[in-house]
Structure formats: structure tokens, C-alpha cells
Scaffold this active site. Structure first.
Site, PDB file in Angstrom:
ATOM      1  N   PRO A  13      -4.708 -23.211  -2.075  1.00  0.00           N
ATOM      2  CA  PRO A  13      -5.073 -23.510  -0.684  1.00  0.00           C
ATOM      3  C   PRO A  13      -6.148 -22.565  -0.135  1.00  0.00           C
ATOM      4  O   PRO A  13      -5.939 -21.358  -0.047  1.00  0.00           O
ATOM      5  CB  PRO A  13      -3.754 -23.316   0.076  1.00  0.00           C
ATOM      6  CG  PRO A  13      -2.976 -22.354  -0.753  1.00  0.00           C
ATOM      7  CD  PRO A  13      -3.411 -22.523  -2.183  1.00  0.00           C
ATOM      8  N   VAL A  14      -7.286 -23.133   0.233  1.00  0.00           N
ATOM      9  CA  VAL A  14      -8.366 -22.347   0.850  1.00  0.00           C
ATOM     10  C   VAL A  14      -8.486 -22.815   2.297  1.00  0.00           C
ATOM     11  O   VAL A  14      -8.633 -24.013   2.561  1.00  0.00           O
ATOM     12  CB  VAL A  14      -9.693 -22.542   0.093  1.00  0.00           C
ATOM     13  CG1 VAL A  14     -10.847 -21.876   0.830  1.00  0.00           C
ATOM     14  CG2 VAL A  14      -9.565 -21.977  -1.321  1.00  0.00           C
TER      15      VAL A  14
ATOM     16  N   LYS B  67      -1.647  -4.125  16.068  1.00  0.00           N
ATOM     17  CA  LYS B  67      -2.169  -2.923  15.403  1.00  0.00           C
ATOM     18  C   LYS B  67      -3.098  -2.149  16.353  1.00  0.00           C
ATOM     19  O   LYS B  67      -3.118  -0.918  16.355  1.00  0.00           O
ATOM     20  CB  LYS B  67      -2.918  -3.291  14.119  1.00  0.00           C
ATOM     21  CG  LYS B  67      -2.060  -3.831  12.998  1.00  0.00           C
ATOM     22  CD  LYS B  67      -1.068  -2.841  12.412  1.00  0.00           C
ATOM     23  CE  LYS B  67      -1.705  -1.742  11.602  1.00  0.00           C
ATOM     24  NZ  LYS B  67      -0.668  -0.869  10.958  1.00  0.00           N
TER      25      LYS B  67
ATOM     26  N   ASN C 101      -7.180  -4.710   1.215  1.00  0.00           N
ATOM     27  CA  ASN C 101      -6.821  -4.076  -0.047  1.00  0.00           C
ATOM     28  C   ASN C 101      -6.433  -5.138  -1.076  1.00  0.00           C
ATOM     29  O   ASN C 101      -5.965  -6.218  -0.716  1.00  0.00           O
ATOM     30  CB  ASN C 101      -5.582  -3.193   0.135  1.00  0.00           C
ATOM     31  CG  ASN C 101      -5.870  -1.887   0.848  1.00  0.00           C
ATOM     32  OD1 ASN C 101      -5.303  -0.863   0.538  1.00  0.00           O
ATOM     33  ND2 ASN C 101      -6.762  -1.898   1.837  1.00  0.00           N
TER      34      ASN C 101
ATOM     35  N   ILE D 208       0.841  -1.207   0.000  1.00  0.00           N
ATOM     36  CA  ILE D 208       0.000   0.000   0.000  1.00  0.00           C
ATOM     37  C   ILE D 208       0.872   1.250   0.000  1.00  0.00           C
ATOM     38  O   ILE D 208       0.578   2.233  -0.694  1.00  0.00           O
ATOM     39  CB  ILE D 208      -0.973   0.010   1.205  1.00  0.00           C
ATOM     40  CG1 ILE D 208      -1.768  -1.304   1.267  1.00  0.00           C
ATOM     41  CG2 ILE D 208      -1.938   1.194   1.092  1.00  0.00           C
ATOM     42  CD1 ILE D 208      -2.641  -1.449   2.496  1.00  0.00           C
TER      43      ILE D 208
ATOM     44  N   ASP E  42      -7.470 -24.885   8.772  1.00  0.00           N
ATOM     45  CA  ASP E  42      -7.880 -23.501   8.965  1.00  0.00           C
ATOM     46  C   ASP E  42      -6.799 -22.705   9.701  1.00  0.00           C
ATOM     47  O   ASP E  42      -6.029 -23.261  10.484  1.00  0.00           O
ATOM     48  CB  ASP E  42      -9.199 -23.458   9.764  1.00  0.00           C
ATOM     49  CG  ASP E  42     -10.019 -22.223   9.446  1.00  0.00           C
ATOM     50  OD1 ASP E  42      -9.540 -21.374   8.667  1.00  0.00           O
ATOM     51  OD2 ASP E  42     -11.143 -22.116   9.973  1.00  0.00           O
ATOM     52  N   ARG E  43      -6.785 -21.403   9.460  1.00  0.00           N
ATOM     53  CA  ARG E  43      -5.938 -20.476  10.228  1.00  0.00           C
ATOM     54  C   ARG E  43      -6.390 -20.526  11.688  1.00  0.00           C
ATOM     55  O   ARG E  43      -7.600 -20.534  11.962  1.00  0.00           O
ATOM     56  CB  ARG E  43      -6.132 -19.076   9.644  1.00  0.00           C
ATOM     57  CG  ARG E  43      -5.434 -17.976  10.384  1.00  0.00           C
ATOM     58  CD  ARG E  43      -5.759 -16.618   9.761  1.00  0.00           C
ATOM     59  NE  ARG E  43      -4.954 -16.346   8.587  1.00  0.00           N
ATOM     60  CZ  ARG E  43      -5.105 -15.260   7.810  1.00  0.00           C
ATOM     61  NH1 ARG E  43      -6.032 -14.371   8.086  1.00  0.00           N
ATOM     62  NH2 ARG E  43      -4.325 -15.063   6.764  1.00  0.00           N
TER      63      ARG E  43
ATOM     64  N   THR F 269       7.842  -4.116  15.799  1.00  0.00           N
ATOM     65  CA  THR F 269       7.669  -3.164  14.688  1.00  0.00           C
ATOM     66  C   THR F 269       6.391  -2.348  14.861  1.00  0.00           C
ATOM     67  O   THR F 269       6.402  -1.115  14.795  1.00  0.00           O
ATOM     68  CB  THR F 269       7.612  -3.921  13.342  1.00  0.00           C
ATOM     69  OG1 THR F 269       8.873  -4.526  13.123  1.00  0.00           O
ATOM     70  CG2 THR F 269       7.289  -2.982  12.188  1.00  0.00           C
TER      71      THR F 269
ATOM     72  N   TYR G 192      -1.258 -10.214  15.138  1.00  0.00           N
ATOM     73  CA  TYR G 192      -1.179  -9.051  14.229  1.00  0.00           C
ATOM     74  C   TYR G 192      -2.177  -7.975  14.639  1.00  0.00           C
ATOM     75  O   TYR G 192      -1.806  -6.807  14.846  1.00  0.00           O
ATOM     76  CB  TYR G 192      -1.442  -9.487  12.774  1.00  0.00           C
ATOM     77  CG  TYR G 192      -1.774  -8.320  11.860  1.00  0.00           C
ATOM     78  CD1 TYR G 192      -0.798  -7.408  11.475  1.00  0.00           C
ATOM     79  CD2 TYR G 192      -3.081  -8.123  11.392  1.00  0.00           C
ATOM     80  CE1 TYR G 192      -1.115  -6.319  10.656  1.00  0.00           C
ATOM     81  CE2 TYR G 192      -3.404  -7.045  10.569  1.00  0.00           C
ATOM     82  CZ  TYR G 192      -2.415  -6.145  10.207  1.00  0.00           C
ATOM     83  OH  TYR G 192      -2.731  -5.068   9.401  1.00  0.00           O
ATOM     84  N   SER G 193      -3.451  -8.368  14.778  1.00  0.00           N
ATOM     85  CA  SER G 193      -4.448  -7.325  15.050  1.00  0.00           C
ATOM     86  C   SER G 193      -4.281  -6.756  16.452  1.00  0.00           C
ATOM     87  O   SER G 193      -4.563  -5.574  16.680  1.00  0.00           O
ATOM     88  CB  SER G 193      -5.873  -7.827  14.803  1.00  0.00           C
ATOM     89  OG  SER G 193      -6.147  -8.997  15.515  1.00  0.00           O
TER      90      SER G 193
ATOM     91  N   THR H 107      -6.178  -0.837  10.580  1.00  0.00           N
ATOM     92  CA  THR H 107      -6.910  -1.906   9.898  1.00  0.00           C
ATOM     93  C   THR H 107      -8.256  -2.172  10.564  1.00  0.00           C
ATOM     94  O   THR H 107      -8.410  -1.953  11.772  1.00  0.00           O
ATOM     95  CB  THR H 107      -6.051  -3.187   9.926  1.00  0.00           C
ATOM     96  OG1 THR H 107      -6.860  -4.299   9.554  1.00  0.00           O
ATOM     97  CG2 THR H 107      -5.489  -3.484  11.315  1.00  0.00           C
ATOM     98  N   ASP H 108      -9.179  -2.704   9.793  1.00  0.00           N
ATOM     99  CA  ASP H 108     -10.476  -3.099  10.376  1.00  0.00           C
ATOM    100  C   ASP H 108     -10.332  -4.273  11.337  1.00  0.00           C
ATOM    101  O   ASP H 108     -11.244  -4.559  12.117  1.00  0.00           O
ATOM    102  CB  ASP H 108     -11.495  -3.415   9.271  1.00  0.00           C
ATOM    103  CG  ASP H 108     -11.073  -4.546   8.336  1.00  0.00           C
ATOM    104  OD1 ASP H 108      -9.964  -5.086   8.493  1.00  0.00           O
ATOM    105  OD2 ASP H 108     -11.881  -4.891   7.444  1.00  0.00           O
ATOM    106  N   GLU H 109      -9.191  -4.968  11.283  1.00  0.00           N
ATOM    107  CA  GLU H 109      -9.029  -6.152  12.144  1.00  0.00           C
ATOM    108  C   GLU H 109      -8.988  -5.789  13.631  1.00  0.00           C
ATOM    109  O   GLU H 109      -9.140  -6.662  14.484  1.00  0.00           O
ATOM    110  CB  GLU H 109      -7.767  -6.933  11.759  1.00  0.00           C
ATOM    111  CG  GLU H 109      -7.851  -7.457  10.343  1.00  0.00           C
ATOM    112  CD  GLU H 109      -6.913  -8.617  10.037  1.00  0.00           C
ATOM    113  OE1 GLU H 109      -6.337  -9.187  10.981  1.00  0.00           O
ATOM    114  OE2 GLU H 109      -6.772  -8.934   8.858  1.00  0.00           O
TER     115      GLU H 109
END
Ligand code: NAD
Ligand code: DAU
Length: 376
Positions: free
Chosen positions: A220-221, A169, A195, A13, A312-313, A101, A165-166, A140-142
Site C-alpha cells: 500500500p502506497v 511532540k 529512522n 530506536i 492518502d493519509r 503519553t 502526533y506531531s 522529531t522533524d515533524e
């Protein structure tokens, strides 16, 4: 003339934003600070670096000396912080780097901006800042967590991050809010949905699916593929950031999203169908196929049988959906690219820019890919 410090400008981005503001604003000076992690690629901005208005500095946003030296050398007016560890799956593997970070880096940028932008104190002891300065945090929306089948995230939705991660953030957002409240630093936070578009690193869903099709690999789904994301064309996000930075009221948060909810499985099927259609229509696009692809002349192998449902994640958020009415109402922002057009534009870009993809897929990426998907 405004002096911009843009961090993470060699990432997906950030690089799109660099290109956008260089085209949009004639009179500016742009300092790009990026540590060129696996996700940062100077090739993405190589033409922009030829522009005399641009200076690139390789460095870590966590490092006070580097950020200090930038503010010492340049009269920075705007700091726009894109730099982050951005991939949820990697945060599950190595959370600490995300905390360093995303949280400490943000705090370091805020602290340095506060120091250099302070020109005095008011009678209560609050800093008074140089006219026209602003810090913008790209969030982020997360941070809002996960939705059920209905509803949208507004700026008032309680914060409820669920991945490392979220959580990192969200922590960064809270530090930004703390600098706004405690020191009255002029800030904005933008919280955007997923995005997509050019220069998206091929670890994320859309570019990974395109890349795997071109290599003739399985797609991979995660889980049942029914998780929903709200997709926004990257240039629309860049426009929102530009507006929020120049016109947003200090202290405000703006949600950014375009009402483009899609189930993962539907996106994957759409990409399969579009790649096959584009290659059938224009044989030139078949040049993007890799030697490992089953056939160049017969495209019948590009079908839904490439899809493989994998483990799954962990903690996989079910659904994200943004209510963008605040940024639309207050700043007049509207997404301009419909998903049906944006996805075709994006696929075409990847078919036409395989050199870029080959370039960013380093040895490190291969190792990461094996670790994530090798045993599935
Ligand atoms: P990206 O991973 O493609 O790019 C991140 C950039 O930051 C890279 O150029 C990398 O080299 C740089 N970087 C990483 N750590 C750094 C450090 N310590 N110091 C300096 N530079 C560093 O990420 P992206 O998808 O372009 O996301 C940019 C920002 O937007 C992130 O803050 C992310 O959280 C946020 N965001 C992303 C999305 C999305 O869909 N991609 C949506 C909403 C918000
Ligand atoms: O919502 C904004 C966020 O969008 C940003 O803050 C993040 O930086 C960005 O990476 C993105 O996070 P997601 O986790 O939503 O994006 P990703 O592309 O990793 O995954 C999108 C969906 O697709 C998610 O439900 C997981 C799924 N997925 C992903 C990959 C990589 C798969 O099913 N298979 C895959 O191989």
C-alpha cells in the site's frame, strides 16, 4: 559511574540506543522504563537484560509514583525520553492517547527530574542542580511541518505541526523548553528525521513493505507516492543522541538527519528489487517467505505490480528534509551509513530475523492492520 533512565527502551530506536550505549560505555547503570505497549517488545532487548548493568521496569511515564520510585531508588544522572506513541496513522485514529503519553508523560519526567536533581536555590530563586545531570528529549522533524520542493528544516524553522502526533511532540518540546527557561533545568532536544534499521515495528513504511512482500501481499502506497522523507540509519541517530547528551550545551536543540531524501514510491520499488536480488543470489533467504507467498522457486512475482495506490493519509505532510549543520559543526556528528548500504543491511536483517517479526505481530496488530488496510 553515570546512572541512565531510558524510557521507551523496548521500542525501535530506544532498543537500538540501549544496545549502542551498553557497547560504547563500560561503566554505567541503565534503568529502562517501558510500558510495553503494542510497540514495545521485551524480546528485542532480551540479551541486554542479562547484563548486570541493566534493570527493566514496566511502567507508564505518565505515572508519577513509578517515576518517583525510580529516582528514589537510583541516583539518576541522565534521563533520555524515547517513550511515545510514535505512529502518525494511529494518532489520526486516536489522538487523545498521544496527548496523554507524549505531553503529560514528558511533563511528569521533567517534574520528577527537577525535584530529585535540585540541591538548592540561587539568589533569584532558580533551582541549583546536582552537577552533571541532563534531560534529553527525543523529538522529531515533524514539529516543523511540511516543506515544498526546496529548503531544509533548521533549528530556527518555525514550529508548524500538522498531525495529532506531531502536535503532541511539539507540545512536549515546548514543555521541555519551559522547564529549561523557567527552572533552568539542563535539557537538550534532538529532532530527527525518519529512522530505519533493525527492530522497526512493521506498521511503518519500510518494515511493512518488507513484511507484505514476504507474505505475497499488495504494497500500500498512500496517495501518489511522491511524498518525500529524509531517511537516517537508526545507529547514526543513536550516536547523535549519545553526543548531544554527553557534549551538547544545556538548552540547545539539535536537528539530526543525513541528507537522504527519498520519494516513498522509490523506496518501495527499491525494496522490491533488493529482496528479489538477495533471494536470487542466496536461496537461503527464501526461507523468509510465508506460505501465502505465490512461489518460492519462481521469484518473478516479486515485481512492481505488487504496488497498490491507496487512499492518502489525512493531512499527509509532503516533504521533510533536515539541515544537520549545527550538530555537525558543534558536536562533530556525521551520519556514517549511506542509504544504499543501510537499506540492504536492513532488508537482510529482516530476512534473517523473521522470528522477531512473527513475535511482535500479535493479535492486536492483526486487528489494527485490518482496520487500517482491510477496506482498501
Ligand atoms: P516505538 O513506537 O517503536 O517505541 C515506543 C516505545 O515507547 C515502546 O517500547 C513503547 O512500549 C513505549 N511506550 C509507549 N508509551 C509509553 C508510556 N506511556 N510509558 C512508557 N513507555 C511507553 O517508537 P520509536 O520509533 O522507537 O520512536 C522513539 C522516539 O523517537 C519517539 O519519541 C518518537 O517520537 C521519536 N522519533 C522517532 C522517529 C522514527 O523515525 N521512528 C524519528 C524521530 C523521532
Ligand atoms: O520524520 C520522523 C517521523 O518519521 C517520526 O517522528 C515518526 O515517529 C515516524 O513514525 C515517522 O513518521 P512517518 O509518518 O514519516 O513514517 P511512516 O513510516 O508511517 O510513513 C513514511 C511515509 O510513507 C509517509 O509519507 C507515509 C507513507 N506510507 C506509510 C505507510 C505505513 C505509505 O505510503 N504506506 C504505508 O503503508
Amino acid at each position: 559511574m553515570k546512572h541512565y533512565l531510558v524510557t521507551g527502551g523496548a521500542g525501535f530506536i530506544g532498543a537500538n540506543y540501549v544496545k549502542y550505549i551498553l557497547k560504547k560505555h563500560g561503566d554505567l547503570k541503565l534503568i529502562i522504563l517501558d510500558d510495553l505497549t503494542y510497540a514495545g517488545n521485551l524480546g528485542t532487548i532480551k540479551d541486554d537484560l542479562k547484563d548486570p548493568r541493566v534493570e527493566f521496569i514496566k511502567g507508564n511515564i505518565v505515572d508519577p509514583q513509578i517515576v518517583n520510585s525510580i529516582f528514589e531508588k537510583h541516583p539518576i544522572d541522565f534521563t533520555v525520553n524515547f517513550a511515545a506513541e510514535s505512529h502518525v496513522d494511529r494518532s489520526i485514529e486516536n489522538p487523545q492517547l498521544f496527548l496523554q503519553t507524549n505531553i503529560l508523560g514528558t511533563q511528569n519526567l521533567l517534574e520528577t527530574a527537577k525535584k530529585f536533581w535540585t540541591v538548592g536555590r540561587d539568589e533569584k530563586g532558580y533551582p541549583i542542580y546536582r552537577e552533571g545531570v541532563k534531560y534529553l528529549q527525543v523529538s522529531t522533524d515533524e514539529v516543523y511541518g511540511s516543506l515544498g520542493e526546496t529548503g531544509f528544516f533548521t533549528e530556527k524553522t518555525p514550529l508548524d505541526p500538522r498531525s495529532p502526533y506531531s502536535a503532541s511532540k511539539t507540545s512536549a518540546d515546548l514543555i521541555v523548553a519551559a522547564y529549561s527557561e523557567t527552572y533552568k533545568l539542563p535539557v537538550n532536544i534532538t529532532r530527527c528525521s525518519n529512522n530505519y534499521g533493525p527492530y522497526h515495528f512493521p506498521e511503518k513504511l519500510i518494515p511493512l513493505i518488507i513484511k507484505n512482500i514476504l507474505e505475497g501481499k499488495k504494497l500500500p502506497v498512500y496517495g501518489d507516492g511522491l511524498n518525500v522523507r529524509d531517511w537516517l540509519y537508526v545507529e547514526d541517530h543513536c550516536k547523535a543522541i549519545d553526543l548531544a547528551l554527553l557534549r551538547g550545551k544545556a538548552g540547545e536543540i539539535y536537528n539530526v538527519g543525513g541528507h537522504n531524501e527519498m520519494k516513498n514510491i522509490d523506496i518501495v520499488k527499491l525494496i522490491i528489487a533488493e529482496i528479489r536480488r538477495l533471494m536470487a543470489e542466496n536461496p537461503e533467504y527464501r526461507k523468509a517467505l510465508k506460505p501465502s507467498a505465490p512461489s518460492v522457486s519462481d521469484l518473478s512475482w516479486i515485481n512492481n505490480e505488487l504496488i497498490t495506490f491507496v487512499k492518502d493519509r489525512l493531512g499527509h505532510d509532503q516533504r521533510y528534509a533536515i539541515d544537520p549543520s549545527k550538530i555537525t559543526g558543534e558536536l562533530g556528528w556525521r551520519p556514517e551509513t549511506k542509504f544504499a548500504d543501510g537499506i540492504v543491511k536492513t532488508i537482510r536483517w529482516y530476512l534473517e530475523n523473521q522470528d522477531w517479526v512473527d513475535d511482535v505481530i500479535s493479535g492486536g496488530y492483526q486487528k489494527y492492520y485490518e482496520q487500517m488496510y482491510g477496506n482498501r
